[in-house]
Scaffold this motif. Structure first.
Motif, PDB file in Angstrom:
ATOM      1  N   GLU A   1     -11.367 -10.492  -1.307  1.00  0.00           N
ATOM      2  CA  GLU A   1     -11.015  -9.693  -0.141  1.00  0.00           C
ATOM      3  C   GLU A   1     -12.261  -9.006   0.421  1.00  0.00           C
TER       4      GLU A   1
ATOM      5  N   LYS B   1       0.843  -1.219   0.000  1.00  0.00           N
ATOM      6  CA  LYS B   1       0.000   0.000   0.000  1.00  0.00           C
ATOM      7  C   LYS B   1       0.873   1.262   0.000  1.00  0.00           C
TER       8      LYS B   1
ATOM      9  N   GLY C   1      -7.557  -4.766   6.809  1.00  0.00           N
ATOM     10  CA  GLY C   1      -6.940  -3.826   7.741  1.00  0.00           C
ATOM     11  C   GLY C   1      -7.672  -3.695   9.067  1.00  0.00           C
TER      12      GLY C   1
ATOM     13  N   SER D   1      -6.783  -9.151   6.642  1.00  0.00           N
ATOM     14  CA  SER D   1      -6.227  -9.446   7.967  1.00  0.00           C
ATOM     15  C   SER D   1      -5.603 -10.841   8.047  1.00  0.00           C
TER      16      SER D   1
ATOM     17  N   GLY E   1      -1.786  -7.504   3.329  1.00  0.00           N
ATOM     18  CA  GLY E   1      -1.474  -6.089   3.459  1.00  0.00           C
ATOM     19  C   GLY E   1      -0.524  -5.856   4.625  1.00  0.00           C
TER      20      GLY E   1
HETATM   21  C1  PEP Z   1      -5.015  -5.815   1.350  1.00  0.00           C
HETATM   22  O1  PEP Z   1      -4.833  -4.613   1.381  1.00  0.00           O
HETATM   23  O2  PEP Z   1      -5.103  -6.385   0.256  1.00  0.00           O
HETATM   24  C2  PEP Z   1      -5.146  -6.534   2.613  1.00  0.00           C
HETATM   25  C3  PEP Z   1      -5.578  -7.742   2.568  1.00  0.00           C
HETATM   26  O3  PEP Z   1      -4.794  -5.840   3.755  1.00  0.00           O
HETATM   27  P1  PEP Z   1      -4.652  -6.460   5.230  1.00  0.00           P
HETATM   28  O4  PEP Z   1      -3.914  -7.761   5.107  1.00  0.00           O
HETATM   29  O5  PEP Z   1      -3.896  -5.428   5.988  1.00  0.00           O
HETATM   30  O6  PEP Z   1      -6.039  -6.671   5.747  1.00  0.00           O
END
Ligand code: PEP
Length: 258
Positions: free
Chosen positions: A169, A11, A175, A215, A236
């Protein structure tokens, strides 16, 4: 059997020094398992792609961008083309991430044009889909995700679709520290695979890789990937921590399906 595929979405994080340091660490830790047992791609911010490519060195970790524009060149201030990504060593690009859908307000139509352009240029795409919490609570998860896939992959034939990995997702899991359970994710992955069989064919539906994202951590990676239709993770927050991302990749390399 589908080879597990782990993506790291950095990101809008890191700086030039920390991006290169993280990439060096990953190349040191993961060179042995990458490619043979698991595919790994990291997606740093645009401005650090070249530095990360250099820091990764000859190891088999792929380099991806977090977005791309569909036009090949011209007066599109601030945008980046597919050929520019390839020029700096990218093999992959994330398209349709929920932060771009919901914060930047990208439409399914725009995402479709980006996906089509990326694949036509020879890039491999990580195409993200996922429902909002209110859509899940209203029982609309399958219809929302199916619509995103139908619209996002519209006009993309079988030959080009081979360059796509779908990342499921759920927006409420990104997040937040609240991951979908392995069972919840598996159910949506099965639905996606059935949809791909209808849109393309059964054999391709068995080949296409479907990642889960939201997450994912070193603690839950093995359980998520123990499901037969979860072929990897798009990570992420945990992809910014060398030890955690290393553990996630190792969990994928040692994946045991239950
Ligand atoms: C992402 O941004 O694709 C993601 C899955 O973020 P996180 O793992 O932080 O939830």
């Amino acid at each position: 059997m589908r080879k597990p595929f782990i993506g790291g979405n950095w990101k809008m994080n890191t700086d030039s020094a920390s991006a290169a340091e993280l990439a060096c660490g990953l190349s040191r830790n993961l060179d042995d398992v990458c490619n043979e047992k698991v595919d790994v791609t990291v997606c740093p911010p645009f401005v650090y792609l070249s530095a990360v490519k250099k820091a990764l060195g000859p190891c088999q970790i792929g380099l991806g961008a977090q977005d791309v524009y569909f036009e090949p060149k011209g007066a599109f201030t601030g945008e980046i083309s597919c050929s520019m990504l390839k020029d700096v060593g990218c093999s992959h690009v994330i398209i349709g991430h929920s932060e771009r859908r919901h914060i930047i307000k990208e439409s399914d139509e725009l995402i479709n044009r980006k996906l089509s352009a990326a694949i036509s240029s020879g890039l491999l795409a990580i195409f993200c889909v996922g429902e909002l919490l209110e859509q899940r609570n209203a029982g609309k998860t399958n219809s929302v995700v199916a619509e995103q896939i139908k619209k996002g992959m519209a006009g993309i034939g079988l030959e080009k679709a081979c360059a796509v990995t779908i990342a499921y997702e759920p927006v409420w899991a990104i997040g937040t520290g609240i991951n979908a359970t392995a069972q919840q994710a598996q159910e949506v992955h099965v639905m996606i695979r059935e949809l791909i069989a209808k849109l393309y064919d059964k054999s391709f539906a068995q080949q296409i890789r479907i990642q889960y994202g939201g997450s994912a951590t070193a603690a839950n990676a093995a359980e998520l990937m123990s499901q037969p239709d979860i072929d990897g993770l798009l990570v992420g927050g945990a992809s910014l921590k060398l030890e955690d991302f290393t553990k996630i990749v190792m969990a994928a390399a040692e994946r045991k399906i239950i």
